[in-house]
Design a protein around this motif. Structure first.
Motif, PDB file in Angstrom:
ATOM      1  N   VAL A 269       0.836  -1.212   0.000  1.00 35.74           N
ATOM      2  CA  VAL A 269       0.000   0.000   0.000  1.00 35.74           C
ATOM      3  C   VAL A 269       0.865   1.253   0.000  1.00 35.74           C
ATOM      4  O   VAL A 269       0.641   2.209  -0.760  1.00 35.74           O
ATOM      5  N   VAL A 270       1.880   1.261   0.862  1.00 36.82           N
ATOM      6  CA  VAL A 270       2.767   2.422   0.944  1.00 36.82           C
ATOM      7  C   VAL A 270       3.522   2.618  -0.358  1.00 36.82           C
ATOM      8  O   VAL A 270       3.739   3.755  -0.805  1.00 36.82           O
ATOM      9  N   TRP A 271       3.896   1.477  -1.000  1.00 42.07           N
ATOM     10  CA  TRP A 271       4.628   1.582  -2.276  1.00 42.07           C
ATOM     11  C   TRP A 271       3.737   2.178  -3.363  1.00 42.07           C
ATOM     12  O   TRP A 271       4.196   2.996  -4.184  1.00 42.07           O
ATOM     13  N   LYS A 272       2.444   1.778  -3.380  1.00 39.15           N
ATOM     14  CA  LYS A 272       1.520   2.357  -4.363  1.00 39.15           C
ATOM     15  C   LYS A 272       1.350   3.863  -4.126  1.00 39.15           C
ATOM     16  O   LYS A 272       1.373   4.654  -5.072  1.00 39.15           O
ATOM     17  N   GLN A 273       1.177   4.251  -2.843  1.00 37.15           N
ATOM     18  CA  GLN A 273       1.060   5.681  -2.541  1.00 37.15           C
ATOM     19  C   GLN A 273       2.302   6.445  -2.970  1.00 37.15           C
ATOM     20  O   GLN A 273       2.221   7.553  -3.509  1.00 37.15           O
ATOM     21  N   TYR A 274       3.444   5.817  -2.728  1.00 36.80           N
ATOM     22  CA  TYR A 274       4.693   6.473  -3.120  1.00 36.80           C
ATOM     23  C   TYR A 274       4.777   6.665  -4.632  1.00 36.80           C
ATOM     24  O   TYR A 274       5.188   7.726  -5.131  1.00 36.80           O
ATOM     25  N   LYS A 275       4.363   5.630  -5.379  1.00 36.02           N
ATOM     26  CA  LYS A 275       4.388   5.761  -6.841  1.00 36.02           C
ATOM     27  C   LYS A 275       3.437   6.851  -7.314  1.00 36.02           C
ATOM     28  O   LYS A 275       3.773   7.640  -8.213  1.00 36.02           O
ATOM     29  N   GLU A 276       2.199   6.921  -6.706  1.00 34.14           N
ATOM     30  CA  GLU A 276       1.234   7.952  -7.095  1.00 34.14           C
ATOM     31  C   GLU A 276       1.773   9.350  -6.803  1.00 34.14           C
ATOM     32  O   GLU A 276       1.695  10.256  -7.660  1.00 34.14           O
ATOM     33  N   GLU A 277       2.355   9.526  -5.618  1.00 35.52           N
ATOM     34  CA  GLU A 277       2.916  10.834  -5.271  1.00 35.52           C
ATOM     35  C   GLU A 277       4.093  11.188  -6.187  1.00 35.52           C
ATOM     36  O   GLU A 277       4.280  12.353  -6.570  1.00 35.52           O
ATOM     37  N   GLN A 282       6.150  14.430 -10.606  1.00 35.88           N
ATOM     38  CA  GLN A 282       6.727  14.591 -11.950  1.00 35.88           C
ATOM     39  C   GLN A 282       5.880  15.504 -12.811  1.00 35.88           C
ATOM     40  O   GLN A 282       6.408  16.345 -13.560  1.00 35.88           O
ATOM     41  N   GLU A 283       4.540  15.327 -12.714  1.00 33.36           N
ATOM     42  CA  GLU A 283       3.664  16.220 -13.506  1.00 33.36           C
ATOM     43  C   GLU A 283       3.829  17.674 -13.085  1.00 33.36           C
ATOM     44  O   GLU A 283       3.933  18.580 -13.928  1.00 33.36           O
ATOM     45  N   LEU A 284       3.873  17.907 -11.772  1.00 35.49           N
ATOM     46  CA  LEU A 284       4.066  19.275 -11.292  1.00 35.49           C
ATOM     47  C   LEU A 284       5.405  19.834 -11.739  1.00 35.49           C
ATOM     48  O   LEU A 284       5.535  21.021 -12.088  1.00 35.49           O
ATOM     49  N   GLN A 285       6.398  18.970 -11.749  1.00 31.95           N
ATOM     50  CA  GLN A 285       7.721  19.436 -12.178  1.00 31.95           C
ATOM     51  C   GLN A 285       7.715  19.798 -13.656  1.00 31.95           C
ATOM     52  O   GLN A 285       8.349  20.781 -14.081  1.00 31.95           O
ATOM     53  N   LYS A 286       6.987  18.984 -14.468  1.00 29.34           N
ATOM     54  CA  LYS A 286       6.888  19.315 -15.892  1.00 29.34           C
ATOM     55  C   LYS A 286       6.184  20.659 -16.090  1.00 29.34           C
ATOM     56  O   LYS A 286       6.616  21.496 -16.899  1.00 29.34           O
ATOM     57  N   GLU A 287       5.060  20.871 -15.369  1.00 30.80           N
ATOM     58  CA  GLU A 287       4.353  22.163 -15.470  1.00 30.80           C
ATOM     59  C   GLU A 287       5.258  23.314 -15.041  1.00 30.80           C
ATOM     60  O   GLU A 287       5.267  24.389 -15.671  1.00 30.80           O
ATOM     61  N   LEU A 288       6.023  23.091 -13.990  1.00 28.58           N
ATOM     62  CA  LEU A 288       6.935  24.129 -13.538  1.00 28.58           C
ATOM     63  C   LEU A 288       7.982  24.446 -14.599  1.00 28.58           C
ATOM     64  O   LEU A 288       8.323  25.620 -14.841  1.00 28.58           O
ATOM     65  N   GLU A 289       8.477  23.389 -15.263  1.00 27.28           N
ATOM     66  CA  GLU A 289       9.457  23.626 -16.332  1.00 27.28           C
ATOM     67  C   GLU A 289       8.835  24.412 -17.482  1.00 27.28           C
ATOM     68  O   GLU A 289       9.484  25.305 -18.068  1.00 27.28           O
ATOM     69  N   LEU A 290       7.544  24.088 -17.809  1.00 28.48           N
ATOM     70  CA  LEU A 290       6.867  24.852 -18.868  1.00 28.48           C
ATOM     71  C   LEU A 290       6.709  26.322 -18.478  1.00 28.48           C
ATOM     72  O   LEU A 290       6.941  27.236 -19.300  1.00 28.48           O
ATOM     73  N   GLN A 291       6.303  26.570 -17.230  1.00 28.22           N
ATOM     74  CA  GLN A 291       6.143  27.947 -16.770  1.00 28.22           C
ATOM     75  C   GLN A 291       7.479  28.686 -16.806  1.00 28.22           C
ATOM     76  O   GLN A 291       7.538  29.874 -17.183  1.00 28.22           O
ATOM     77  N   ILE A 292       8.521  27.978 -16.395  1.00 29.10           N
ATOM     78  CA  ILE A 292       9.847  28.628 -16.441  1.00 29.10           C
ATOM     79  C   ILE A 292      10.229  28.958 -17.873  1.00 29.10           C
ATOM     80  O   ILE A 292      10.791  30.030 -18.160  1.00 29.10           O
ATOM     81  N   GLY A 293       9.911  28.037 -18.865  1.00 30.48           N
ATOM     82  CA  GLY A 293      10.216  28.321 -20.282  1.00 30.48           C
ATOM     83  C   GLY A 293       9.432  29.522 -20.794  1.00 30.48           C
ATOM     84  O   GLY A 293       9.970  30.377 -21.514  1.00 30.48           O
ATOM     85  N   LEU A 294       8.115  29.604 -20.399  1.00 25.97           N
ATOM     86  CA  LEU A 294       7.308  30.757 -20.805  1.00 25.97           C
ATOM     87  C   LEU A 294       7.860  32.054 -20.234  1.00 25.97           C
ATOM     88  O   LEU A 294       7.904  33.094 -20.921  1.00 25.97           O
ATOM     89  N   LYS A 295       8.296  31.981 -18.997  1.00 26.17           N
ATOM     90  CA  LYS A 295       8.849  33.182 -18.374  1.00 26.17           C
ATOM     91  C   LYS A 295      10.108  33.633 -19.102  1.00 26.17           C
ATOM     92  O   LYS A 295      10.312  34.848 -19.343  1.00 26.17           O
ATOM     93  N   GLN A 296      10.948  32.670 -19.464  1.00 24.88           N
ATOM     94  CA  GLN A 296      12.171  33.043 -20.199  1.00 24.88           C
ATOM     95  C   GLN A 296      11.828  33.662 -21.548  1.00 24.88           C
ATOM     96  O   GLN A 296      12.459  34.651 -21.972  1.00 24.88           O
ATOM     97  N   GLU A 297      10.809  33.085 -22.248  1.00 24.48           N
ATOM     98  CA  GLU A 297      10.402  33.663 -23.538  1.00 24.48           C
ATOM     99  C   GLU A 297       9.865  35.092 -23.351  1.00 24.48           C
ATOM    100  O   GLU A 297      10.146  35.985 -24.163  1.00 24.48           O
ATOM    101  N   MET A 298       9.074  35.316 -22.279  1.00 23.24           N
ATOM    102  CA  MET A 298       8.551  36.662 -22.004  1.00 23.24           C
ATOM    103  C   MET A 298       9.692  37.634 -21.721  1.00 23.24           C
ATOM    104  O   MET A 298       9.671  38.790 -22.181  1.00 23.24           O
TER     105      MET A 298
END
Length: 519
Positions: A269-277, A282-298
């Motif tokens: 159970v803990v391993w499944k929770q860990y994988k979900e988190e 990772q998704e949040l990190q990807k969004e953050l990278e996109l926001q950082i790229g947009l900021k650099q373009e601006m």
């Protein structure tokens, strides 16, 4: 002593002469069974033994010729090999046998004249003899050293025409031979008598020791039977303990398996929770990278807009300079022109200025609009950057929250492990306390009572009866004293013993009273 020494030396000369003549007539190597060679060794042994001090033992008197032959090793180091080889012979048990083996080896090496220098001139002739002797320990120890004068006596018919002195010498030799035989016989008789006396004494001692040993063997057999019974009882108790421990271990193994299964489920159970988190992170990190790229373009677009505004401001300044220059030219032309062309030129310049002014105003209006648009885009980019900063702060807060949750889980696991360790320690402490109480009781019993040895007690402590073969000794396992069987027939369980053991009547009553008071 002088006469005997001279007679022995004359016999030595005669035996050497006969030995050399017979060996030359045979023309071969001599063996140990050759009679003249045997008589030579006997005569040589008597010559060496003559004059030695008597060594007294409990069996009788003994003249050993091995000690003087060992001294030859110090005077002549070459004889060390013979002495060491004689010592290493396994079959020789007596000093006389070692001395005879030494003489045999010296004769075979043809060095007997070099080692025994007191008769070197007589013994030098023995170097022409080749001897091949068999040295056996049993034969050398059991040989009888008696000189046989028969082979040296001549036939009276053959010696009728000899001189009177030869007859006298023969008679004297026979006389000396008989005297030597008598002396040896008397010595052997005294030795045998002394040996008989010593053997009788030793026989009586051995009989006494045998009776004592039989009594001791009987006692040891009885003790052995008791020990066998005790060993069987101990074996049964150990088997019972092993069965109990085996059942406990099986129960512990079953509980361990159940706990292991529960822990595996929790881990999944803990391993499944860990994988979900991890996926969400990772998704949040990807969004953050996109926001950082947009900021650099601006930021790049803002830099380009600033560059364009600077270029337009430079062009506007250049146009103003050109306008001033044109004004100056117009003034110069106006001053230089003639009066009649002034009105016409003035009109022309007014038209030109109005047109030029309209163009400049339109250009300025377009520049103002572009500048306003750029300021609006810059404001939008700033708003976007503030929103990205707030999102980044939220993401950082989520990350810290995840780290705190993980630390909380680790701390909970540590607490559970420490609680288990404390429970195990409490169990061990309770067991050790019980063992310490048992050990204290055993130590008190041992301090108060000492274990009495078998030799110190000759009668029962309670009934005062003497111990014998029928009335045996028994130790009380509580007080350590020795009692008879009737006074120590009771059995009780003690803290220092895993099963009921023998105790005396006094200790039995005391222990029963103590147990009744304690209950």
């Amino acid at each position: 002593m002088v006469v005997e020494r001279s007679n022995l030396l004359s016999m030595m000369k005669l035996s050497i002469k006969v030995l050399i003549q017979s060996s030359l007539s045979l023309g071969r190597s001599l063996d140990s069974e050759y009679p003249p060679l045997q008589q030579f060794f006997v005569v040589l042994e008597h010559c060496i033994k003559h004059g030695l001090k008597v060594k007294k033992t409990f069996i009788g008197q003994n003249k050993s010729i091995w000690a003087p032959l060992e001294l030859i090793e110090k005077l002549c180091p070459e004889s060390a090999d013979i002495a060491t080889s004689v010592r290493d012979m396994p079959g020789i048990k007596t000093g006389l046998g070692r001395a005879r083996a030494w003489l045999h080896l010296a004769l075979m090496q043809k060095k007997i004249a070099d080692y025994m220098k007191f008769n070197s001139r007589m013994l030098v002739g023995l170097n022409v003899i080749d001897a091949n002797l068999c040295v056996k320990g049993e034969d050398l120890d059991s040989q009888v050293g008696v000189i046989d004068f028969s082979m040296y006596l001549k036939d009276p018919q053959a010696t009728e025409n000899t001189q009177d002195d030869s007859k006298m010498t023969a008679i004297l030799d026979q006389k000396h031979y008989i005297e030597e035989l008598n002396r040896h016989l008397s010595c052997t008789v005294t030795d045998l008598q002394a040996k008989m006396d010593s053997l009788e004494k030793t026989n009586s001692k051995l009989i006494e020791e045998l009776t004592a040993a039989t009594d001791r063997i009987n006692v040891l057999r009885e003790e052995q039977e008791q020990l066998k019974q005790e060993n069987a009882n101990i074996l049964q108790s150990s088997q019972r303990k092993e069965e109990v421990t085996l059942q406990d271990s099986q129960a512990e193994l079953e509980t361990y398996r159940q706990t292991r299964q529960g822990l595996d489920e929790m881990y999944n159970v803990v391993w499944k929770q860990y994988k979900e988190e991890k996926r969400i992170r990772q998704e949040l990190q990807k969004e953050l990278e996109l926001q950082i790229g947009l900021k650099q373009e601006m930021e790049v677009a803002m830099k380009l807009l600033e560059k364009d505004t600077r270029e337009k401001q430079d062009s506007l300044v250049a146009l103003r300079q050109q306008l001033d220059h044109v004004k100056n030219l117009n003034l110069q032309m106006f001053n230089k022109a003639q009066v009649f062309r002034f009105i016409y030129f003035f009109r022309f310049m007014c038209c030109f200025c109005s047109l030029f002014r309209a163009g400049l105003e339109s250009a300025l209006s377009t520049e103002k609009e572009q500048r306003q648009n750029l300021q609006r885009e810059l404001q939008r980019e700033q708003d976007n950057s503030t929103e990205l900063r707030t999102q980044l702060q939220q993401l950082q807060g989520l990350q810290t929250l995840l780290d705190l949750r993980q630390e909380k889980k680790q701390l909970q696991q540590l607490c559970e492990e420490q609680e288990q360790a404390l429970q195990e320690m409490g169990l061990h402490l309770s067991q050790s306390k019980l063992k310490m109480e048992d050990f204290k009781e055993v130590n008190k019993a041992l301090k108060n009572h000492a274990w009495l040895k078998d030799d110190e007690a000759t009668q029962c402590k309670q009934c005062q009866k003497e111990f014998s073969i029928s009335r045996r000794k028994h130790h009380c396992r509580n007080c350590g004293d020795i009692y008879c069987n009737s006074c120590s027939s009771n059995e009780l369980a003690l803290p220092s013993f895993p099963r009921p053991v023998r105790v005396c009547d006094v200790c039995h009553s005391l222990l029963l009273q103590r147990s009744s008071i304690g209950s």
